[in-house]
Write an enzyme that holds these catalytic residues in place. Structure first.
Site, short mmCIF file in Angstrom:
data_model
loop_
_atom_site.label_atom_id
_atom_site.label_comp_id
_atom_site.label_asym_id
_atom_site.label_seq_id
_atom_site.Cartn_x
_atom_site.Cartn_y
_atom_site.Cartn_z
N HIS A 153 0.82 -1.21 0.00
CA HIS A 153 0.00 0.00 0.00
C HIS A 153 0.86 1.27 0.00
CE1 HIS A 153 -3.88 -2.09 1.60
NE2 HIS A 153 -3.41 -2.63 0.50
N GLU A 211 0.79 4.02 1.75
CA GLU A 211 1.27 4.51 3.05
C GLU A 211 2.49 3.71 3.50
OE1 GLU A 211 -1.72 3.36 2.10
OE2 GLU A 211 -3.20 3.85 3.62
N CYS A 229 -6.23 1.61 5.28
CA CYS A 229 -6.81 0.37 5.78
C CYS A 229 -6.31 0.19 7.22
CB CYS A 229 -6.39 -0.81 4.89
SG CYS A 229 -4.62 -1.20 4.96
N CYS A 265 -2.45 -0.40 7.65
CA CYS A 265 -1.70 0.83 7.35
C CYS A 265 -1.93 1.89 8.42
CB CYS A 265 -2.06 1.36 5.97
SG CYS A 265 -1.36 0.38 4.62
#
Length: 145
Positions: A70, A72, A98, A101
């Site tokens: 992801h 992040e 999410c 993260c």
């Protein structure tokens, strides 16, 4: 022309970072900032050196592509790889983090999370409040990503 706020400026950059995403299921960009200085960027894509989803398809588990890292996470990893401290910083993400993260951002010392659209996990709101992390929505139009 009206000068945009710092927050909109950084979200605009996060939208541009998202244009590098290589998982066509969702293009997400992240930008870590402290004291109005960009520290790191990240977008969702495969492990460095591995083929990308938009080249070979997705590795799906429970409705999620698990081949991608992801945005992040990639932003935090880029900072770590380059010896950049992100503690006390802010992150601008084109979609809310999410749960995994969010936990990583919290433990990295991120104090504000700006997000362009809500993505999936309501738990972040309660936990952010309990931890004193600000969650701020700056709407992003999907067609712009």
């Amino acid at each position: 022309m009206t000068r945009v706020s710092w927050e909109q400026y950084f979200m605009n950059i996060a939208k541009e970072v998202a244009s590098r995403s290589t998982c066509d299921r969702k293009h997400v960009g992240a930008l870590i900032v402290r004291d109005k200085t960009i520290l790191s960027t990240g977008y969702n894509g495969s492990i460095r050196g591995m083929p990308h989803c938009d080249e070979v398809g997705h590795l799906m588990e429970n409705g999620h592509c698990v081949a991608t890292i992801h945005a992040e996470t990639n932003a935090i990893l880029q900072a770590a790889k380059n010896g950049v401290m992100v503690d006390g910083g802010e992150v601008f993400i084109t979609a809310s983090p999410c749960w995994p993260c969010f936990k990583m951002l919290a433990n990295a010392g991120i104090k504000k999370i700006y997000y362009g659209e809500f993505y999936r996990d309501e738990r972040i709101f309660d936990v952010a409040k309990r931890l004193g992390i600000e969650l701020i929505n700056i709407p992003v139009k999907q067609e712009e990503l």
